[in-house]
Design a protein around this motif. Sequence first.
Motif, PDB file in Angstrom:
ATOM      1  N   TYR A   1     -47.916  22.505 -72.830  1.00  0.00           N
ATOM      2  CA  TYR A   1     -47.143  22.037 -72.024  1.00  0.00           C
ATOM      3  C   TYR A   1     -46.919  22.631 -71.225  1.00  0.00           C
ATOM      4  O   TYR A   1     -46.898  23.342 -71.197  1.00  0.00           O
ATOM      5  CB  TYR A   1     -47.182  20.445 -72.695  1.00  0.00           C
ATOM      6  N   GLU A   2     -46.275  22.043 -70.277  1.00  0.00           N
ATOM      7  CA  GLU A   2     -45.230  22.881 -69.757  1.00  0.00           C
ATOM      8  C   GLU A   2     -43.838  21.551 -69.513  1.00  0.00           C
ATOM      9  O   GLU A   2     -42.908  20.302 -69.533  1.00  0.00           O
ATOM     10  CB  GLU A   2     -45.793  22.161 -68.018  1.00  0.00           C
ATOM     11  N   CYS A   3     -42.275  22.364 -69.730  1.00  0.00           N
ATOM     12  CA  CYS A   3     -41.437  22.179 -69.735  1.00  0.00           C
ATOM     13  C   CYS A   3     -40.351  22.377 -68.591  1.00  0.00           C
ATOM     14  O   CYS A   3     -40.769  23.198 -68.817  1.00  0.00           O
ATOM     15  CB  CYS A   3     -40.452  22.361 -71.426  1.00  0.00           C
ATOM     16  N   ALA A   4     -39.383  21.410 -68.914  1.00  0.00           N
ATOM     17  CA  ALA A   4     -38.557  22.208 -67.766  1.00  0.00           C
ATOM     18  C   ALA A   4     -37.121  21.012 -67.905  1.00  0.00           C
ATOM     19  O   ALA A   4     -36.502  20.070 -68.805  1.00  0.00           O
ATOM     20  CB  ALA A   4     -38.740  21.932 -66.125  1.00  0.00           C
ATOM     21  N   ASP A   5     -35.967  21.631 -67.373  1.00  0.00           N
ATOM     22  CA  ASP A   5     -34.787  21.256 -67.171  1.00  0.00           C
ATOM     23  C   ASP A   5     -34.416  20.576 -65.912  1.00  0.00           C
ATOM     24  O   ASP A   5     -34.790  21.110 -65.005  1.00  0.00           O
ATOM     25  CB  ASP A   5     -34.237  22.269 -68.270  1.00  0.00           C
ATOM     26  N   LEU A   6     -33.507  18.962 -66.539  1.00  0.00           N
ATOM     27  CA  LEU A   6     -33.949  18.299 -64.837  1.00  0.00           C
ATOM     28  C   LEU A   6     -31.717  17.884 -65.080  1.00  0.00           C
ATOM     29  O   LEU A   6     -31.882  17.975 -65.752  1.00  0.00           O
ATOM     30  CB  LEU A   6     -34.265  17.148 -64.449  1.00  0.00           C
ATOM     31  N   THR A   7     -31.828  18.972 -63.816  1.00  0.00           N
ATOM     32  CA  THR A   7     -30.129  18.860 -63.941  1.00  0.00           C
ATOM     33  C   THR A   7     -28.899  17.551 -62.762  1.00  0.00           C
ATOM     34  O   THR A   7     -29.854  17.444 -61.492  1.00  0.00           O
ATOM     35  CB  THR A   7     -29.272  19.742 -62.830  1.00  0.00           C
ATOM     36  N   VAL A   8     -28.488  17.182 -63.760  1.00  0.00           N
ATOM     37  CA  VAL A   8     -28.197  15.490 -63.367  1.00  0.00           C
ATOM     38  C   VAL A   8     -26.158  15.212 -63.757  1.00  0.00           C
ATOM     39  O   VAL A   8     -25.896  16.380 -64.510  1.00  0.00           O
ATOM     40  CB  VAL A   8     -28.383  14.070 -64.313  1.00  0.00           C
TER      41      VAL A   8
ATOM     42  N   SER B   1     -32.194  18.335 -54.646  1.00  0.00           N
ATOM     43  CA  SER B   1     -32.782  19.857 -53.828  1.00  0.00           C
ATOM     44  C   SER B   1     -33.567  20.713 -55.114  1.00  0.00           C
ATOM     45  O   SER B   1     -34.200  21.485 -54.523  1.00  0.00           O
ATOM     46  CB  SER B   1     -32.166  20.463 -52.599  1.00  0.00           C
ATOM     47  N   GLN B   2     -33.134  20.209 -56.173  1.00  0.00           N
ATOM     48  CA  GLN B   2     -33.596  21.077 -57.557  1.00  0.00           C
ATOM     49  C   GLN B   2     -34.729  21.157 -57.410  1.00  0.00           C
ATOM     50  O   GLN B   2     -35.357  20.023 -56.490  1.00  0.00           O
ATOM     51  CB  GLN B   2     -32.744  20.727 -58.199  1.00  0.00           C
ATOM     52  N   GLN B   3     -35.163  22.132 -57.873  1.00  0.00           N
ATOM     53  CA  GLN B   3     -36.939  22.119 -57.941  1.00  0.00           C
ATOM     54  C   GLN B   3     -37.021  22.328 -59.933  1.00  0.00           C
ATOM     55  O   GLN B   3     -36.089  23.688 -60.036  1.00  0.00           O
ATOM     56  CB  GLN B   3     -37.841  23.747 -57.064  1.00  0.00           C
TER      57      GLN B   3
ATOM     58  N   THR C   1     -36.164  13.117 -50.374  1.00  0.00           N
ATOM     59  CA  THR C   1     -35.235  13.811 -50.978  1.00  0.00           C
ATOM     60  C   THR C   1     -33.819  14.021 -50.629  1.00  0.00           C
ATOM     61  O   THR C   1     -32.975  15.026 -50.694  1.00  0.00           O
ATOM     62  CB  THR C   1     -35.894  15.388 -51.125  1.00  0.00           C
ATOM     63  N   VAL C   2     -33.754  12.714 -49.531  1.00  0.00           N
ATOM     64  CA  VAL C   2     -32.441  12.711 -48.663  1.00  0.00           C
ATOM     65  C   VAL C   2     -31.716  12.115 -50.284  1.00  0.00           C
ATOM     66  O   VAL C   2     -32.031  11.228 -50.481  1.00  0.00           O
ATOM     67  CB  VAL C   2     -32.586  12.009 -47.760  1.00  0.00           C
ATOM     68  N   PRO C   3     -30.340  12.735 -50.499  1.00  0.00           N
ATOM     69  CA  PRO C   3     -29.470  11.760 -51.350  1.00  0.00           C
ATOM     70  C   PRO C   3     -28.800  10.427 -51.048  1.00  0.00           C
ATOM     71  O   PRO C   3     -28.760  10.159 -50.269  1.00  0.00           O
ATOM     72  CB  PRO C   3     -28.536  12.799 -52.201  1.00  0.00           C
ATOM     73  N   PRO C   4     -28.258   9.354 -52.714  1.00  0.00           N
ATOM     74  CA  PRO C   4     -27.753   8.294 -51.558  1.00  0.00           C
ATOM     75  C   PRO C   4     -26.187   8.558 -50.737  1.00  0.00           C
ATOM     76  O   PRO C   4     -25.807   7.797 -50.507  1.00  0.00           O
ATOM     77  CB  PRO C   4     -27.799   8.002 -52.448  1.00  0.00           C
TER      78      PRO C   4
ATOM     79  N   LEU D   1     -34.917  12.808 -60.621  1.00  0.00           N
ATOM     80  CA  LEU D   1     -36.889  13.717 -61.022  1.00  0.00           C
ATOM     81  C   LEU D   1     -37.766  13.477 -60.070  1.00  0.00           C
ATOM     82  O   LEU D   1     -38.999  14.038 -59.876  1.00  0.00           O
ATOM     83  CB  LEU D   1     -36.870  12.779 -63.207  1.00  0.00           C
ATOM     84  N   ARG D   2     -38.074  11.608 -59.664  1.00  0.00           N
ATOM     85  CA  ARG D   2     -38.648  11.731 -58.434  1.00  0.00           C
ATOM     86  C   ARG D   2     -38.369  12.942 -57.278  1.00  0.00           C
ATOM     87  O   ARG D   2     -39.872  13.503 -57.069  1.00  0.00           O
ATOM     88  CB  ARG D   2     -38.681  10.220 -57.797  1.00  0.00           C
ATOM     89  N   ALA D   3     -37.575  12.637 -56.921  1.00  0.00           N
ATOM     90  CA  ALA D   3     -37.169  13.758 -56.024  1.00  0.00           C
ATOM     91  C   ALA D   3     -37.623  15.404 -56.230  1.00  0.00           C
ATOM     92  O   ALA D   3     -38.381  15.662 -55.350  1.00  0.00           O
ATOM     93  CB  ALA D   3     -36.287  13.712 -55.077  1.00  0.00           C
ATOM     94  N   ALA D   4     -37.431  15.581 -57.710  1.00  0.00           N
ATOM     95  CA  ALA D   4     -37.953  17.170 -57.811  1.00  0.00           C
ATOM     96  C   ALA D   4     -39.318  17.431 -58.422  1.00  0.00           C
ATOM     97  O   ALA D   4     -39.617  18.250 -58.356  1.00  0.00           O
ATOM     98  CB  ALA D   4     -36.903  17.363 -59.640  1.00  0.00           C
ATOM     99  N   LEU D   5     -39.797  16.314 -58.797  1.00  0.00           N
ATOM    100  CA  LEU D   5     -41.825  16.652 -58.897  1.00  0.00           C
ATOM    101  C   LEU D   5     -41.974  16.254 -57.484  1.00  0.00           C
ATOM    102  O   LEU D   5     -43.262  16.269 -57.026  1.00  0.00           O
ATOM    103  CB  LEU D   5     -41.672  14.749 -59.190  1.00  0.00           C
TER     104      LEU D   5
END
Length: 511
Positions: free
Chosen positions: A67-74, A56-58, A44-47, A210-214
């Motif tokens: 199903y389940e939904c969420a927002d990913l901030t970028v 670091s977001q969850q 989860t270390v950013p570039p 997204l990978r890190a948040a998952l």
Amino acid sequence: MTPRTRAARALAALGTVAAIVLGAAACSTPAVPLVLPSDLPGATVPPTPELARYYSQQLAWKPCTKYECADLTVPIDYARPGDGDIALKVLRVKAGDQGDRIGSLVVNPGGPGASGVNYAVGVNVGPDVHRYFDIVGFDPRGVGRSAHVDCLSDGRLDQFLGTDPTPDSTAEEQDVVSEAKTLAAGCETRNARLLPHLSTVDVAKDMDILRAALGEGQLTYLGKSYGTFIGSTYADLFPERVGRFVLDGVVPPDLSSTELAEGQARGFERATRSYVQDCVDQGDCPIGGSVDEGMAWIRDFLRRADTDPLPTGDPKMPHLTEAWASYGLGEALYDQGMWGILTAALEETKSGSASGLMSLADSYTHRNPNGTYSDNLMESIYAVNCLDRPDSPDLSSYEANAKKFSVVAPTWGPFLAWGQVPCGVWPVKGGAPPHTVSAAGSNTIVVVGTTRDPATPYEWSKRLRDQLSNAVLVTWNGDGHTAYGRSNDCIDNAIDAWYVQGQAPKDGLTC
């Protein structure tokens, strides 16, 4: 790819053939476990430090229907992450067996412009893949529910898409340019802040957040059509984060705009001949008694649609022009299961009605019967492609390509050549230029190609497999667009075993 050269429609990869359950061994613990965050330092270390808050977001999952939904901030701009954010919509179909869950499988159906959220709900993967993996889809930036690009009203989009796709006079060529400039201006005016930041590189960087948040140390991924472009770009940027990758129906990142158009012209020509051969073999083919007769009939029909369009029965689109006829024909080539529908539609035109072919064209463009559009595919496709593959503002280059492509693809060559014009007048630049990828140091990447794929010719799958440092090629000798989940047990079982057991198919497997 543009509406005349796009790599996939949103539902093209949803096959009707169900995947077959794997044997008992596939139901056991995977032979090659995926790398978990605890096993991979810095997962989860950013570039860069500026991206720390994104990595670091969850995800805050909430129920959405079943199903389940969420927002990913970028960040809007990765070069200036402090200049603003956008929210990407994410959907998760949870694994059927949470006790033995392996991880998350992120999926993308292509486009560019197709919804990964919708695809996650309907993607055709094997039952054991559903059992052990959460299926996760996201709408890429500018697409669907993720800060979607909007450029033209629905009625104006009808006009743009209906422009003569094979101009044969100076006035018609200028009309193509005028319509392209109208689309480009609309995109710039309505999406000025986001438009420079819709490249595939941006999307690949979003996917690592997204990978890190998952909570995944490595990304497990299924990309179809343009989704393979996202996947191979990701693999080249983050090779150590590549888990079990499948890239099905390849769009290589090193294709120029001209190579893309010519390759698809060849692909659609080959697929059309395959359809006509099947029509002839079925007997009583309404367009001819041989492949050459059938191909000549189709070309003549398209020419007649240019000058004497047929009635559709649609008050919003009362006449089937050459452009809309081409969309309808192209739609059926994505899946051989639609060939019978196409034959009926072509037979109907002989009685003076084009309602069936117009229905196919509506399906291709995601246009509803009431004249509205169900999503922004036909706009976002340009916003992405014209950043990734800019083209020439010189009309003579399109004239030359139309003549050149006609030699190898007389039915589709001019159509595909002139479809690139919007990227010659696009108002923003900035995407990475076409380039080869190697993903040196990655895990095995499984590349899948279909021999008579219209939109992503088989040669492109071989091309990417040869570029990647660690890849295997799986071939389906068949028709239609993409293979996994819509071809046969040989393909499906091989891909399911890769996901569930970590057993990569043998390079060169042909089904």
